[in-house]
Design an enzyme around this catalytic site. Sequence first.
Site, PDB file in Angstrom:
ATOM      1  N   GLY A   1    -136.315 -37.279-160.610  1.00  0.00           N
ATOM      2  CA  GLY A   1    -136.707 -35.919-161.013  1.00  0.00           C
ATOM      3  C   GLY A   1    -136.474 -35.616-162.481  1.00  0.00           C
ATOM      4  O   GLY A   1    -137.100 -34.723-163.041  1.00  0.00           O
TER       5      GLY A   1
ATOM      6  N   ARG B   1    -109.751  -7.522-156.216  1.00  0.00           N
ATOM      7  CA  ARG B   1    -110.854  -8.350-155.708  1.00  0.00           C
ATOM      8  C   ARG B   1    -110.352  -9.375-154.689  1.00  0.00           C
ATOM      9  O   ARG B   1    -111.091  -9.860-153.856  1.00  0.00           O
ATOM     10  CB  ARG B   1    -111.523  -9.053-156.895  1.00  0.00           C
ATOM     11  CG  ARG B   1    -112.745  -9.810-156.541  1.00  0.00           C
ATOM     12  CD  ARG B   1    -113.515 -10.263-157.776  1.00  0.00           C
ATOM     13  NE  ARG B   1    -114.836 -10.661-157.377  1.00  0.00           N
ATOM     14  CZ  ARG B   1    -115.149 -11.882-156.961  1.00  0.00           C
ATOM     15  NH1 ARG B   1    -114.233 -12.821-156.930  1.00  0.00           N
ATOM     16  NH2 ARG B   1    -116.376 -12.157-156.569  1.00  0.00           N
TER      17      ARG B   1
ATOM     18  N   GLY C   1    -111.005 -13.422-161.273  1.00  0.00           N
ATOM     19  CA  GLY C   1    -109.758 -13.907-160.667  1.00  0.00           C
ATOM     20  C   GLY C   1    -108.891 -14.654-161.664  1.00  0.00           C
ATOM     21  O   GLY C   1    -107.907 -15.289-161.277  1.00  0.00           O
TER      22      GLY C   1
ATOM     23  N   CYS D   1    -115.387 -20.154-160.953  1.00  0.00           N
ATOM     24  CA  CYS D   1    -114.591 -19.967-159.743  1.00  0.00           C
ATOM     25  C   CYS D   1    -113.820 -21.228-159.370  1.00  0.00           C
ATOM     26  O   CYS D   1    -114.386 -22.319-159.365  1.00  0.00           O
ATOM     27  CB  CYS D   1    -115.556 -19.592-158.622  1.00  0.00           C
ATOM     28  SG  CYS D   1    -114.750 -19.451-157.060  1.00  0.00           S
TER      29      CYS D   1
HETATM   30  P1  IMP Z   1    -121.944 -17.384-161.732  1.00  0.00           P
HETATM   31  O1  IMP Z   1    -123.254 -16.655-161.806  1.00  0.00           O
HETATM   32  O2  IMP Z   1    -122.075 -18.766-161.173  1.00  0.00           O
HETATM   33  O3  IMP Z   1    -121.220 -17.376-163.045  1.00  0.00           O
HETATM   34  O4  IMP Z   1    -121.041 -16.607-160.676  1.00  0.00           O
HETATM   35  C1  IMP Z   1    -120.740 -15.235-160.775  1.00  0.00           C
HETATM   36  C2  IMP Z   1    -120.033 -14.783-159.527  1.00  0.00           C
HETATM   37  O5  IMP Z   1    -118.774 -15.468-159.390  1.00  0.00           O
HETATM   38  C3  IMP Z   1    -119.644 -13.333-159.511  1.00  0.00           C
HETATM   39  O6  IMP Z   1    -120.691 -12.469-159.169  1.00  0.00           O
HETATM   40  C4  IMP Z   1    -118.528 -13.303-158.467  1.00  0.00           C
HETATM   41  O7  IMP Z   1    -119.007 -13.250-157.154  1.00  0.00           O
HETATM   42  C5  IMP Z   1    -117.869 -14.649-158.654  1.00  0.00           C
HETATM   43  N1  IMP Z   1    -116.624 -14.554-159.448  1.00  0.00           N
HETATM   44  C6  IMP Z   1    -116.364 -13.778-160.512  1.00  0.00           C
HETATM   45  N2  IMP Z   1    -115.130 -14.029-161.006  1.00  0.00           N
HETATM   46  C7  IMP Z   1    -114.598 -14.976-160.211  1.00  0.00           C
HETATM   47  C8  IMP Z   1    -113.339 -15.650-160.191  1.00  0.00           C
HETATM   48  O8  IMP Z   1    -112.473 -15.475-161.051  1.00  0.00           O
HETATM   49  N3  IMP Z   1    -113.148 -16.538-159.178  1.00  0.00           N
HETATM   50  C9  IMP Z   1    -114.104 -16.771-158.236  1.00  0.00           C
HETATM   51  N4  IMP Z   1    -115.302 -16.204-158.234  1.00  0.00           N
HETATM   52  C10 IMP Z   1    -115.540 -15.306-159.209  1.00  0.00           C
END
Ligand code: IMP
Length: 505
Positions: free
Chosen positions: A486, A418, A409, A319
């Site tokens: 840690g 979204r 995104g 993100c």
């Molecule tokens: P991760 O587990 O840290 O990889 O985060 C996954 C989450 O990131 C997803 O469930 C979404 O809520 C969010 N997400 C998915 N695609 C995007 C993006 O392109 N931009 C921002 N957030 C995203």
Amino acid sequence: MAFYYDEPARTFNEYLLVPGYSSEQCIPTNVSLTTSLVKFKKGEKCPITLNIPMVSAIMQSVSGEKLAVALSKEGGISFIYGSQSIEDEAAMVARVKAHKAGFVPSDSNISPEATLGDLLDLKARTGHSTTAVTVDGTAHSKLVGLVTSRDYRPSRMSRDLKVKEFMTPASKLIYANKDITLQQANDMLFEKKLNTLPVLDDDGRLLYFVFRKDYATHKEYPLELLDAKKRHLVGAGINTRDYAERVPALVEAGVDVLCIDSSEGYSTWQAQTLKWIRDKYGDSVKVGAGNVVDGEGFRFLAEAGADFVKIGIGGGSICITREQKGIGRGQATAIIDVARARDEYYKETGIYVPICSDGGIVYDYHMTLALAMGADFLMLGRYFARFDESPTNKVIINGSYMKEYWGEGSARARNWQRYDLGGAQKLSFEEGVDSYVPYAGSLKDNVNMTLSKIRSTMCNCGALTIPELQQKAKLTLVSATSIVEGGAHDVVLKDSVATTDRFPK
Ligand code: IMP
């Protein structure tokens, strides 16, 4: 004047759990990770519970049908991605509901007119040694043959040779009809000395394969999440634009729970979507909403009728929302704030609305922290993207196996719904990246390892259930210097010393 928070927004790495008293009962086998997925009234049973507190992210690169089945076997649930056509999403949901243990839809398919070169490329992409040859090269069209590594020799044959020239034709194959049971299929594999048994419908179309190599793994899954008809539970993402068409199609396909997929959920669009679902289906269709990062956002969605509320803006691994727009909140602070609002709402109304921590989980212990801070379950993207069952390609980058992982995104996913704010139907700028994550093997092995760490930490905290952990957990902020303490420190790690130095000639 703008509102200023007194405290900085914090994230998981800034916290640690402080152990509590562990009695003789506090052993990992006594820990239950059962948790509520959807809202329920005080004194009533939650209509859908998870056996482990994990759900997979609503993403093209994470939640396809294969991962959905694998996760349901372990006790969690997938939310099939909504950034595809309504028909395709509903078909995916239907296939998860129709999944029969041991019967595997074919992943590697090719047309008879394709070449050996095409086949070798396909094999490199999927890693499968058995390829179905179907009339149009898709998974469920008429089977015309099978190719295994015994059918060709790349060193002796031209890459231009057509698949139909060297495949084993259907006329020479032993196959089974759709009504066969798994036990009968396994008997056939052994009696006829086969490695692969194709299962066809009455018109000769390929339905599944049953593989001899899977025989040993057809074992019990003690935490498997099944519905009353013994089918896997599955969720699906929806958006705030086409819900009037998408929701009925998903319901018809047998979906168990929906979730509005949005980067920012404190909006009239979510309230309108929830209202439409409640007007049409009452409480019979379960739907989560989000994402929010404070108590105000939680209350808005709870009052609008959400069955659960998802927390997290800008913390996902792929993100870049915080860089692009400057909005979001540290995930730990967001959970703590929303959990407080959920508890207040429960006290006031007698309705418990579960909350889900979505995004930003990096280490396994982050999951235990999120649960201790009040999350009822966790949504994970990067974590699941690394496994065999995620729908993306496995590739070799600089000598290491990686899986592709891209944000919803990103320009690759083009999931403008979204990020929809009611304007033009397009993605104006990116809020996610296209990336690789290190390949990590099977979902089962990884999930079991992670859960054993969670169970062990819960025992250290004197807790045998997630609600108990939330009551008993003692959390402390950590100083920058104690973070150094840690990790391994003041030692020379063996891996960092060249072998020639350790064993001089
Ligand atoms: P991760 O587990 O840290 O990889 O985060 C996954 C989450 O990131 C997803 O469930 C979404 O809520 C969010 N997400 C998915 N695609 C995007 C993006 O392109 N931009 C921002 N957030 C995203």
